[in-house]
Design a protein around this motif. Sequence first.
Motif, PDB file in Angstrom:
ATOM      1  N   VAL A 191       0.328  -0.941  -0.060  1.00  0.00           N
ATOM      2  CA  VAL A 191       0.126  -0.102  -0.025  1.00  0.00           C
ATOM      3  C   VAL A 191       0.485   1.237  -0.446  1.00  0.00           C
ATOM      4  O   VAL A 191       1.416   1.364   1.000  1.00  0.00           O
ATOM      5  CB  VAL A 191      -0.906  -0.101   0.693  1.00  0.00           C
ATOM      6  CG1 VAL A 191      -1.916   1.182   1.361  1.00  0.00           C
ATOM      7  CG2 VAL A 191      -1.945  -0.748   1.358  1.00  0.00           C
ATOM      8  N   VAL A 192       0.712   2.253  -1.351  1.00  0.00           N
ATOM      9  CA  VAL A 192       1.021   3.185  -1.200  1.00  0.00           C
ATOM     10  C   VAL A 192      -0.026   4.414  -1.179  1.00  0.00           C
ATOM     11  O   VAL A 192      -0.621   4.668  -1.609  1.00  0.00           O
ATOM     12  CB  VAL A 192       2.296   3.846  -2.259  1.00  0.00           C
ATOM     13  CG1 VAL A 192       2.782   4.822  -2.122  1.00  0.00           C
ATOM     14  CG2 VAL A 192       3.122   2.497  -2.320  1.00  0.00           C
ATOM     15  N   ILE A 193       0.220   4.897   0.258  1.00  0.00           N
ATOM     16  CA  ILE A 193      -0.546   6.263   0.345  1.00  0.00           C
ATOM     17  C   ILE A 193       0.123   7.923   0.294  1.00  0.00           C
ATOM     18  O   ILE A 193       0.736   7.973   1.168  1.00  0.00           O
ATOM     19  CB  ILE A 193      -1.728   5.643   1.695  1.00  0.00           C
ATOM     20  CG1 ILE A 193      -3.153   6.981   1.991  1.00  0.00           C
ATOM     21  CG2 ILE A 193      -0.342   5.190   2.352  1.00  0.00           C
ATOM     22  CD1 ILE A 193      -4.008   6.199   3.007  1.00  0.00           C
ATOM     23  N   VAL A 194      -1.047   9.200  -0.268  1.00  0.00           N
ATOM     24  CA  VAL A 194      -0.172  10.384  -0.214  1.00  0.00           C
ATOM     25  C   VAL A 194      -1.001  10.668   0.452  1.00  0.00           C
ATOM     26  O   VAL A 194      -2.178  10.756   0.431  1.00  0.00           O
ATOM     27  CB  VAL A 194      -0.402  11.125  -1.653  1.00  0.00           C
ATOM     28  CG1 VAL A 194      -0.521  12.284  -1.355  1.00  0.00           C
ATOM     29  CG2 VAL A 194       0.507  10.438  -2.922  1.00  0.00           C
ATOM     30  N   LEU A 195      -0.311  11.059   1.731  1.00  0.00           N
ATOM     31  CA  LEU A 195      -1.006  11.994   2.863  1.00  0.00           C
ATOM     32  C   LEU A 195      -0.600  13.926   2.975  1.00  0.00           C
ATOM     33  O   LEU A 195       0.832  14.289   2.904  1.00  0.00           O
ATOM     34  CB  LEU A 195      -0.987  11.356   4.123  1.00  0.00           C
ATOM     35  CG  LEU A 195      -1.456   9.943   4.236  1.00  0.00           C
ATOM     36  CD1 LEU A 195      -0.970   9.061   5.463  1.00  0.00           C
ATOM     37  CD2 LEU A 195      -3.081  10.004   4.429  1.00  0.00           C
ATOM     38  N   HIS A 196      -1.439  14.535   3.352  1.00  0.00           N
ATOM     39  CA  HIS A 196      -1.279  15.225   3.785  1.00  0.00           C
ATOM     40  C   HIS A 196      -1.004  15.668   5.772  1.00  0.00           C
ATOM     41  O   HIS A 196      -0.166  16.330   6.373  1.00  0.00           O
ATOM     42  CB  HIS A 196      -1.927  16.953   3.165  1.00  0.00           C
ATOM     43  CG  HIS A 196      -1.839  17.076   2.136  1.00  0.00           C
ATOM     44  ND1 HIS A 196      -0.250  18.039   2.166  1.00  0.00           N
ATOM     45  CD2 HIS A 196      -2.729  17.276   1.050  1.00  0.00           C
ATOM     46  CE1 HIS A 196      -0.449  18.455   0.362  1.00  0.00           C
ATOM     47  NE2 HIS A 196      -1.587  17.868   0.052  1.00  0.00           N
ATOM     48  N   ASP A 197      -1.665  14.569   6.617  1.00  0.00           N
ATOM     49  CA  ASP A 197      -1.469  14.544   7.614  1.00  0.00           C
ATOM     50  C   ASP A 197      -0.588  14.542   7.893  1.00  0.00           C
ATOM     51  O   ASP A 197      -0.526  12.980   8.142  1.00  0.00           O
ATOM     52  CB  ASP A 197      -3.484  14.251   8.407  1.00  0.00           C
ATOM     53  CG  ASP A 197      -3.159  14.583   9.672  1.00  0.00           C
ATOM     54  OD1 ASP A 197      -2.205  14.040  10.019  1.00  0.00           O
ATOM     55  OD2 ASP A 197      -4.272  14.576   9.638  1.00  0.00           O
ATOM     56  N   LEU A 198       0.054  14.750   8.712  1.00  0.00           N
ATOM     57  CA  LEU A 198       1.456  14.281   9.125  1.00  0.00           C
ATOM     58  C   LEU A 198       1.209  13.264  10.372  1.00  0.00           C
ATOM     59  O   LEU A 198       2.006  12.005  10.472  1.00  0.00           O
ATOM     60  CB  LEU A 198       2.852  15.124  10.016  1.00  0.00           C
ATOM     61  CG  LEU A 198       3.523  16.102   8.811  1.00  0.00           C
ATOM     62  CD1 LEU A 198       4.004  17.100   9.141  1.00  0.00           C
ATOM     63  CD2 LEU A 198       3.460  15.349   7.435  1.00  0.00           C
ATOM     64  N   ALA A 199       0.131  13.256  11.125  1.00  0.00           N
ATOM     65  CA  ALA A 199       0.553  12.361  12.585  1.00  0.00           C
ATOM     66  C   ALA A 199      -0.076  11.298  11.969  1.00  0.00           C
ATOM     67  O   ALA A 199      -0.037   9.745  12.333  1.00  0.00           O
ATOM     68  CB  ALA A 199      -1.097  13.318  13.519  1.00  0.00           C
ATOM     69  N   GLN A 200      -1.335  11.134  10.441  1.00  0.00           N
ATOM     70  CA  GLN A 200      -2.419   9.721   9.951  1.00  0.00           C
ATOM     71  C   GLN A 200      -1.188   9.400   9.669  1.00  0.00           C
ATOM     72  O   GLN A 200      -1.078   8.271   9.682  1.00  0.00           O
ATOM     73  CB  GLN A 200      -2.916  10.514   8.994  1.00  0.00           C
ATOM     74  CG  GLN A 200      -4.170  11.038  10.024  1.00  0.00           C
ATOM     75  CD  GLN A 200      -5.349  10.604  10.691  1.00  0.00           C
ATOM     76  OE1 GLN A 200      -5.102   9.608  11.188  1.00  0.00           O
ATOM     77  NE2 GLN A 200      -6.538  10.709   9.968  1.00  0.00           N
ATOM     78  N   ALA A 201      -0.273   9.734   8.942  1.00  0.00           N
ATOM     79  CA  ALA A 201       1.225   9.280   7.772  1.00  0.00           C
ATOM     80  C   ALA A 201       2.362   8.032   9.418  1.00  0.00           C
ATOM     81  O   ALA A 201       1.769   6.601   9.226  1.00  0.00           O
ATOM     82  CB  ALA A 201       1.455   9.745   7.696  1.00  0.00           C
ATOM     83  N   ALA A 202       2.823   9.164  10.509  1.00  0.00           N
ATOM     84  CA  ALA A 202       2.850   8.533  11.898  1.00  0.00           C
ATOM     85  C   ALA A 202       2.317   7.565  12.067  1.00  0.00           C
ATOM     86  O   ALA A 202       2.456   6.685  12.940  1.00  0.00           O
ATOM     87  CB  ALA A 202       3.358   9.289  12.814  1.00  0.00           C
TER      88      ALA A 202
END
Length: 261
Positions: A191-202
């Motif tokens: 799974v490769v996911i583009v995110l803007h929310d750094l907390a969600q990425a973490a």
Amino acid sequence: MELSVRDLDVTLGGRRVLHGVGADFAPGRITAVLGPNGSGKTTLVKSMAGLIEIDGGQVRLGERIIARVPVRERARLIGYLPQDGTAHWNLNVRDLVALGRLPHRAPFAGPGPEDQAEISAALAATDAMHLSDRRVQDVSGGERARVLLARVMAGAPRWLLADEPLAALDPAHQFGMLDQLRGLAATGMGVVIVLHDLAQAARIADDIVILREGRVVASGPREEALTPETLRQGFGVESVMVEVEAGVVLPVLTGRTPRLD
């Protein structure tokens, strides 16, 4: 089967968007692609899906160059979820999700029992089964986002490339989406996911790629690639890492990085 990018150069509209980008993406893991607006995140995932022409470098799936994989086979291997959430036909939801099975069916053949099972499983997994008989244009933006994910999941690809899939979702369904992606990775899907929310990425990512102005700032396991220093380099912000619960460390932004000039 690893997905890898080597020395990737892409030009769009006369502007160089990606400059020698290289990164490795492992199956069974979630990689979050981060970066400021205009850093090349969408261009990277589209290139990985074989959807846009590249100027230089390679995208490989295992030992195979993606550009040389037949389109139908590529569609069975890689599912792409765009960020715009567009459905071009006002089908009912189940019929739209059924389109995800097209690469697995003979031309002009209707969905068989295996197809129907995959369609139902995808609708259930995305909390969209109750929408099955509704027209796509009659559901909300957040519901449409879940339906479009179901369409990709119905195809049972080896890889899922999702471009900002949380953008149209309310907080509860954002967490639900992250849980679904985690479940997919647990089955061995990459799974490769583009995110803007750094907390969600973490919270969700095993690995992180940070882009800035079309170049890789950091790439690797989350603990190594998501740090105050990489956020300073990638986003021009200051941050601290805070453990909010056992084993969950999130970045907290404290301000912009001062200009030294």
